[in-house]
Every structure is written in structure tokens, then in C-alpha cells.
Design an enzyme around this catalytic site. Structure first.
Site, PDB file in Angstrom:
ATOM      1  N   GLU A 147     -17.919  -1.316   3.348  1.00 12.74           N
ATOM      2  CA  GLU A 147     -16.926  -2.423   3.253  1.00 12.74           C
ATOM      3  C   GLU A 147     -15.764  -1.801   4.427  1.00 12.74           C
ATOM      4  O   GLU A 147     -14.892  -0.885   3.962  1.00 12.74           O
ATOM      5  CB  GLU A 147     -16.323  -2.647   1.948  1.00 12.74           C
ATOM      6  N   HIS A 164     -13.998   1.767  -4.210  1.00 13.48           N
ATOM      7  CA  HIS A 164     -13.640   0.685  -3.829  1.00 13.48           C
ATOM      8  C   HIS A 164     -12.290   0.961  -2.766  1.00 13.48           C
ATOM      9  O   HIS A 164     -11.590   1.835  -3.208  1.00 13.48           O
ATOM     10  CB  HIS A 164     -13.397  -0.466  -4.727  1.00 13.48           C
ATOM     11  N   GLY A 207     -10.618  -8.853   2.356  1.00 10.34           N
ATOM     12  CA  GLY A 207      -9.527  -9.900   2.259  1.00 10.34           C
ATOM     13  C   GLY A 207      -8.672 -10.435   3.266  1.00 10.34           C
ATOM     14  O   GLY A 207      -7.764 -11.037   3.326  1.00 10.34           O
ATOM     15  N   ASN A 227     -16.853  -9.001  -6.863  1.00 14.92           N
ATOM     16  CA  ASN A 227     -15.795  -8.117  -7.477  1.00 14.92           C
ATOM     17  C   ASN A 227     -14.545  -9.024  -7.588  1.00 14.92           C
ATOM     18  O   ASN A 227     -13.910  -9.425  -6.620  1.00 14.92           O
ATOM     19  CB  ASN A 227     -15.636  -7.169  -6.372  1.00 14.92           C
ATOM     20  N   GLU A 253      -9.561  -0.439  -2.484  1.00 17.52           N
ATOM     21  CA  GLU A 253      -8.484  -0.542  -3.230  1.00 17.52           C
ATOM     22  C   GLU A 253      -8.126   0.722  -3.929  1.00 17.52           C
ATOM     23  O   GLU A 253      -6.847   1.076  -4.157  1.00 17.52           O
ATOM     24  CB  GLU A 253      -8.211  -1.991  -3.834  1.00 17.52           C
ATOM     25  N   SER A 310     -14.900  -9.865   3.724  1.00 17.89           N
ATOM     26  CA  SER A 310     -14.816 -11.295   4.105  1.00 17.89           C
ATOM     27  C   SER A 310     -16.290 -11.901   4.127  1.00 17.89           C
ATOM     28  O   SER A 310     -16.538 -12.985   5.058  1.00 17.89           O
ATOM     29  CB  SER A 310     -14.001 -11.543   5.407  1.00 17.89           C
ATOM     30  N   LYS A 337     -11.891  -8.262  -9.214  1.00 19.21           N
ATOM     31  CA  LYS A 337     -10.754  -7.408  -9.134  1.00 19.21           C
ATOM     32  C   LYS A 337      -9.793  -7.834 -10.161  1.00 19.21           C
ATOM     33  O   LYS A 337     -10.131  -8.017 -11.292  1.00 19.21           O
ATOM     34  CB  LYS A 337      -9.877  -7.826  -7.695  1.00 19.21           C
TER      35      LYS A 337
HETATM   36  P1  PGA Z   1     -13.460  -9.865   0.274  1.00 21.05           P
HETATM   37  O1  PGA Z   1     -13.353  -8.435  -0.719  1.00 21.05           O
HETATM   38  O2  PGA Z   1     -14.904 -10.512  -0.001  1.00 21.05           O
HETATM   39  O3  PGA Z   1     -12.289 -10.695  -0.354  1.00 21.05           O
HETATM   40  O4  PGA Z   1     -13.023  -9.481   1.559  1.00 21.05           O
HETATM   41  C1  PGA Z   1     -14.505  -7.625  -0.863  1.00 21.05           C
HETATM   42  C2  PGA Z   1     -14.116  -6.383  -1.548  1.00 21.05           C
HETATM   43  O5  PGA Z   1     -13.175  -6.172  -2.007  1.00 21.05           O
HETATM   44  O6  PGA Z   1     -15.184  -6.017  -2.318  1.00 21.05           O
END
Ligand code: PGA
Length: 251
Positions: A170, A97, A176, A8, A99, A215, A10
Site C-alpha cells: 500500500e 498499516h 485515501g 478496512n 496509519e 484508492s 478503520k
Molecule cells: P483507501 O485505503 O482504499 O481509502 O485508499 C486503503 C487502506 O488504508 O488500506
């Protein structure tokens, strides 16, 4: 069932940057990709066609749209439809997701409408769920996941091809942050997710992929991907460099 190794990106990368990373990924991973793995990249809309072109003709590599609206076309300024994504090479769409839920304010009902509309429009959908840290501390993980799954999938037809729907677990606190969920937490959440999917779709839910995200890094991917009920990963930060994502894909 092939493991789905998804990136992803983003809101990162211009057209040139996205194409360069996609090419690096192909150079490092395409020839060595095991037959039981599939690679998927969700680039920004503006780079989708560029990445799709780089992946053109390469077995096991595809692209998807990070978001879409629930109409085919119309007066919806700023929005994009599944058909438009498909017209530039997208095979997948992403819904729910963290976000989009917690930064951009999407609720379970709207995420559910998007999930069923994307499937209806011919996209394969990766539908994300996950609890916040306060839910975990209060012992509400299962309650939150069950609610997200039941509302998010309530309009998905029972006779859906299970290959077309993947669920990404997730935990919000792991995205993140560098704080990856532990094996026990992943095992429990994935087994619970599978149980709810089976209660909705029956035995064929065993053929739906349940991905882990939050992560994931080259150093922890092999351990995660080997866990029961983990059928792939969804990777943010560590997918932005071809070198690091290729290590994840091949882990
Ligand atoms: P990350 O993000 O690997 O940076 O933790 C995962 C995601 O948002 O799908």
C-alpha cells in the site's frame, strides 16, 4: 490460491451501521462470489462480533481485527489480544498499516513483533508495507520495502503455512487520496515483494498472497486484480458502502 478481497473499515461505523453494511454486502455478493475469491472485513473492535454473526455460515466471508497487542492478557489498559479477537470470531489480524506506522507511531520492530505474535496466536495475518511519496521521488522504493519486509517478518518461522501470511503493498501516497498506483508501479512493487519473500521463505512464498491497497474503487479493481502477482486488494474508503464493496469483490 484464492484472491483475498479485504475491507478496512478503520475508525468508522457503530454496531448498527457495521451490521447493516455487512448484511448489504452478503445480500449483494454472497450468492455470486466466485469460488476463487475470499471476502474479509476488518471492522472496528466494537462491531467485530456483530459482523462475524452476519457472516456466520456464509462460505468465503470472514472478519479480522485491525490491531492487537503482543500479549495474551495482563495490565495493558486499552489493549486487546489475538485470543480476545478470536473469541468473537476474528480469523485475521492486520499489522503494519500505514496509519499505524505514520499516525500512531509504530516502528518496524514493533510491527514485526505483532506479526509473529499474531501468527503464533492462531490468527492469519495481513502485513502491510509501502513507501512514502518522498521515498519514491528519491528512488528508494525497493530499499524501503525490503527493510519493512525483512524487519517485519524476521521472527516469522520459515515453516509457516503460506496461507496464513499475506502481504499488502500500500503506497502511502495512494491511500485515501484517489491517486491509485499505475499498473507498472504495482507490477514492479509486487514482483520485488515476491522476490524478497522467496529469499526468506523459499518457493512456498509463491503461495503467499500479495495484495494491493490504495484508492481501489469499483472502476479500477478489475484491472488491478488481473495484474501478475496481485492476489487480492485491501480497500478503505470504497469498502464502507455495501454496494461499492460488492462491486469490488465481484470485479
Ligand atoms: P483507501 O485505503 O482504499 O481509502 O485508499 C486503503 C487502506 O488504508 O488500506
Amino acid at each position: 490460491m484464492k484472491k483475498l478481497m479485504a475491507a478496512n473499515w478503520k475508525m468508522f461505523k457503530t454496531w448498527d451501521e457495521a451490521r447493516a453494511t455487512a448484511q448489504e454486502l452478503v445480500d449483494l455478493a454472497a450468492a455470486k462470489l466466485p469460488g476463487d475469491r475470499e471476502v474479509l472485513v476488518f471492522p472496528q473492535f466494537t462491531a467485530l462480533k456483530g459482523v462475524a454473526d452476519v457472516f456466520q455460515g456464509i462460505d468465503g466471508f470472514s472478519v479480522g481485527g485491525q490491531d492487537y497487542y503482543i500479549k495474551e492478557e495482563g495490565a495493558y489498559t486499552g489493549e486487546i489480544s489475538p485470543k480476545m479477537l478470536e473469541s468473537v470470531g476474528a480469523v485475521y489480524g492486520l499489522t503494519g498499516h500505514s496509519e499505524r506506522r505514520h499516525v500512531l507511531g509504530e516502528d518496524d520492530e514493533y510491527i514485526g513483533a505483532k506479526t509473529s505474535y499474531g501468527l503464533e496466536s492462531g490468527l492469519k495475518v495481513v502485513f502491510c508495507i509501502g513507501e512514502k511519496i518522498e521515498d519514491r521521488k528519491a528512488g528508494r522504493v525497493e530499499e524501503v520495502l525490503e527493510h519493512q519486509i525483512r524487519v517485519g517478518l524476521k521472527n516469522v518461522p520459515i515453516n509457516i503455512d503460506p496461507e496464513n501470511l499475506s502481504i499488502a503493498y500500500e503506497p502511502v501516497w495512494a491511500i485515501g487520496t484517489g491517486e491509485v498506483a499505475g499498473p507498472e508501479e504495482i507490477l514492479e512493487a509486487h514482483a520485488f515483494t515476491r522476490k524478497i519473500l522467496i529469499s526468506i521463505f523459499g518457493e512456498k512464498a509463491n503461495e503467499m498472497r500479495v495484495l494491493y491497497g490504495g484508492s481501489v474503487k469499483p472502476a479500477n479493481c478489475a484491472e488491478i486484480i488481473a495484474l501478475d502477482n496481485v492476489d487480492g486488494v485491501l480497500v478503505g474508503g470504497a469498502s464502507l458502502e455495501g454496494e461499492s464493496f460488492s462491486q469490488i469483490v465481484l470485479a
